[in-house]
Design a protein around this motif. Sequence first.
Motif, PDB file in Angstrom:
ATOM      1  N   LEU A   1       0.834  -1.209   0.000  1.00  0.00           N
ATOM      2  CA  LEU A   1       0.000   0.000   0.000  1.00  0.00           C
ATOM      3  C   LEU A   1       0.867   1.256   0.000  1.00  0.00           C
ATOM      4  O   LEU A   1       0.554   2.238  -0.697  1.00  0.00           O
ATOM      5  CB  LEU A   1      -0.921  -0.013   1.216  1.00  0.00           C
ATOM      6  CG  LEU A   1      -1.871   1.172   1.332  1.00  0.00           C
ATOM      7  CD1 LEU A   1      -2.782   1.244   0.115  1.00  0.00           C
ATOM      8  CD2 LEU A   1      -2.695   1.089   2.615  1.00  0.00           C
ATOM      9  N   LYS A   2       1.945   1.228   0.733  1.00  0.00           N
ATOM     10  CA  LYS A   2       2.860   2.376   0.747  1.00  0.00           C
ATOM     11  C   LYS A   2       3.414   2.642  -0.646  1.00  0.00           C
ATOM     12  O   LYS A   2       3.468   3.794  -1.109  1.00  0.00           O
ATOM     13  CB  LYS A   2       3.998   2.101   1.735  1.00  0.00           C
ATOM     14  CG  LYS A   2       5.014   3.238   1.838  1.00  0.00           C
ATOM     15  CD  LYS A   2       6.113   2.880   2.834  1.00  0.00           C
ATOM     16  CE  LYS A   2       7.161   3.989   2.897  1.00  0.00           C
ATOM     17  NZ  LYS A   2       8.269   3.630   3.824  1.00  0.00           N
ATOM     18  N   GLU A   3       3.790   1.597  -1.377  1.00  0.00           N
ATOM     19  CA  GLU A   3       4.292   1.741  -2.742  1.00  0.00           C
ATOM     20  C   GLU A   3       3.192   2.241  -3.684  1.00  0.00           C
ATOM     21  O   GLU A   3       3.431   3.078  -4.561  1.00  0.00           O
ATOM     22  CB  GLU A   3       4.831   0.405  -3.250  1.00  0.00           C
ATOM     23  CG  GLU A   3       6.123  -0.050  -2.589  1.00  0.00           C
ATOM     24  CD  GLU A   3       7.300   0.835  -2.967  1.00  0.00           C
ATOM     25  OE1 GLU A   3       7.306   1.360  -4.097  1.00  0.00           O
ATOM     26  OE2 GLU A   3       8.204   1.003  -2.124  1.00  0.00           O
ATOM     27  N   ALA A   4       1.981   1.750  -3.511  1.00  0.00           N
ATOM     28  CA  ALA A   4       0.865   2.156  -4.379  1.00  0.00           C
ATOM     29  C   ALA A   4       0.541   3.638  -4.185  1.00  0.00           C
ATOM     30  O   ALA A   4       0.275   4.362  -5.154  1.00  0.00           O
ATOM     31  CB  ALA A   4      -0.365   1.305  -4.084  1.00  0.00           C
ATOM     32  N   ILE A   5       0.561   4.098  -2.961  1.00  0.00           N
ATOM     33  CA  ILE A   5       0.269   5.513  -2.675  1.00  0.00           C
ATOM     34  C   ILE A   5       1.352   6.397  -3.291  1.00  0.00           C
ATOM     35  O   ILE A   5       1.055   7.424  -3.915  1.00  0.00           O
ATOM     36  CB  ILE A   5       0.156   5.735  -1.156  1.00  0.00           C
ATOM     37  CG1 ILE A   5      -1.110   5.037  -0.622  1.00  0.00           C
ATOM     38  CG2 ILE A   5       0.135   7.218  -0.821  1.00  0.00           C
ATOM     39  CD1 ILE A   5      -1.223   5.055   0.885  1.00  0.00           C
TER      40      ILE A   5
END
Length: 906
Positions: free
Chosen positions: A387-391
């Motif tokens: 999720l951190k990478e997607a954001i």
Amino acid sequence: MNSFLTQYFLSHIHDTYYIIDVETFTIVETNDAAYVSPALCYTFIHNFEKPCFECNIACPIIEAQKNIHDSRRICDANGKLTHVILFLKRDESELKKDYTHDASWHTLIETNKKYRTLFNNYFSAFLLIEVIYDSKGKAVDYIFLEANPAFERLIGITAENSVGKQFLKTFPNIESYWITTFEQIALQTKTTVFENFAEHLGKYFEIYAYQLKHGQFAVIFNDITQRKRAVRALAESENRLRAIIEHAPGAIYLLNNKAKIIKVNKRAVVETGYSYDELVHMFVSDIDVGFAQQDNFSKLWLQVTDERVFFAESVHKRKDGSLYPVELRAGAINIHGERHIIAFAHNISEHLATLKKLETHNELLESLQRISHYTFSTNKKFFDFLLKEAIALSQSKIGYIFMYNEQTKIFTLSAWSKEVMPNCAIPNPQIQYKLDDTGLWGETVRQRKPIIENNYCAKKSPLSKGTPDKHVVLKTYATVPVFVDNKIVAVIGVANKSQNYTETEVTQLQVLTDRAWKILEKQELFASLVIAKEKAEESNALKTKFLSNISHEIRTPMNAILGFSDMLDIENITAEERTHYVSIVKQSGQQLMKVINDIIEISKIQTQTIVPEKQVCTIFSIVKNAIEIVQQQQYLKLKTHISIEISDSIKQADISIISDQVYLQKIFTNLISNAIKYTKDGWVKIGAYEPRNGFITFYVQDTGIGIPQEKHEEIFGFFNQLQNKTIVEGIGIGLSIIKGLVNVLGGSVWLDSEVNVGTTFYFSLPYIQAPQHTNSMGTVNTQVYNWSAYTIYIAENDEILCEYLDILLHDTGVHLKYAANGKQLITLLETAIPDIILLDINMPEMNGKEVIQWIRKQKISVPVIAQTAYSLPEDISSLLDIGCTDHIAKPIQKAELFEKIMKYLP
């Protein structure tokens, strides 16, 4: 002779004259008003029907041809005689006058030579043409009277082949245009100048034509083909250049020294949104933000030269006020002696967008690389990192990941933005949501595609159900589903990007999550391989234990069978002892048979070859039979202090269902046997519950040692046996058989247990109520058989088994014949055909399979019952495939044998 000179010379003669062609006798020139062209001299002048040289009259032409001194001769430049002048004298002396001694004559001759030289060397083609009219006065053809060498050079026809010749005969394929045009010229007194293409020559000509007198005109023409081609090539080049400029992919502006736009191409109109007329009345500062200040253009004016080009990136403004980036190139150009600037402005919006996409793609690759190298111990940590990478990749502020179950249609929160929590004041936020309760964010599952909403606050979507009170404010939003084998397993959403979400972000999220799930699957696969390895090792240990148990469970009854069989040979044993020893041998044989049957049963379950036979099952009778079977087992005889009770729910309920009697009895037998085995003191109870939701539930309850909670699932596995120091009997597959049989019958099995208190096993079956009560089990067969009219062949190499069969069938009166191998059986069959054949499969010389193939090949119609120890499902199936009628497993039981024989006797 030049026509101009001829006219000048003849204008000084007052008598009538005729100029005659010496070859054709045609009058080509005269001042006789009565002359009508064309005419021959001997017909017009002398009215002779024959040429004059065929008469005795002296002819000037003949004299001229004989080169008589006083003949009036006209020669060409090479001295060849071409024409003769004939005068009709007013005064005879005039004819005899010698003009050769006249000064004017010599002057005329010299002038003629000069003009002849000029005429022959003139670069333009010259023609003297006379019109030929028809009787109605319409021009129908022309005659060439004179032509210079340039004519031959331009046209390709010599003067000799054209002068005196008719026009249409010389040029038979000439266009009608020339006939019409020359006719008009012959009637005009003014000079006519025109250009035309002679198709038959493939040339363009520039033509000057003028009338000399009625019916005659002169033509001067030049070949202008090269000039025409050059002009056309220049025009085509200009058109191409104009087309290139007009259709150039970039905008082009022509500016004067005042920075005023004086010309643009079509692309400039398209790019700016202004019309052409609007642009040519504007200044460069009106569209180029960089030239808003006049000083900037002045610097450009001084900077650019014919050799030096200005290059820069700038921003242009459209008519609607929108801006777009351009790559600007400007250079100097002179037009009509005045200096101008020509500027090329290329819209680089797509180029910059491509660079942005490339940059984003590189970011995606870097993100994928980070995810690929990320090590994690739990899925939660992996989802947080994903999720951190997607954001970051989508340039969002917040996001979430929900796992999704397509069967239950429930979302379960797996990861969410930690940054959102300070701004989110929802008390007790949910971690699970039903699909039907979701709004816009659930559409990605309902529509099975990504969803983008870039105006979340301002535009109320009909699909949105809003956000809970005190939820963080959403402005822009995007979510994508995660597919595995065409099933949605999760959704990932991001929100509050500073700019609008596009398909690019959606595609990147899809690629990112797809790669992430592959990594997750790989990790789970690796973990499953580790577990599988552990299970394989455990299975090997269990198999070793199973083999040990098998060895024990076979040796124990075999020890009793062999030991007590030897004791039966003792002479001084009593009848009571003998009966006891026989019962022990029989019980041990049954125990050994149970071990073998259990192994066969579990093999059938594993290969899924069990096919239940649906019939009426009376539960009370089945339970009673199961108890009787268990009571015959050796270890129950030693446990007389354990009671077995059938509850009233079975005794008095008179329950009958449609199921498989044999398998149902095995289930009850194994459960009751297990209950007694693990119960030291107390009781065992068998009961049932009222049918519910189409199923009926039975139970077997005991007061035994109990089963620990962690063993509840494990004990249903293969080769698992509850460890107890006082219990050693069994191979550990009884409960596996129970579970397999219950599943085959369409039900399920479970348990409830407490250590040192007791255990209750439950199993449910589909409740299909029987139409009537039928007790089909538990009856004693007392039938007397009389088969004296029948013959049975027994092919068996085991003499003991043959003796056993002989004893079993003795009282039936059936005629038996034995064969020790397949060849002996064939010999018997060649003599007579029996009513039934009992065929062993594993025989010497010729085995049972070869025999049955021979029998079927000979088309002998006889029931063949295979009697063999091969009793696995695939073994039975293969025997039936090769032609056996039925199968009976060793050791052979009397009841089953008699049932098979009765079935196939005629």
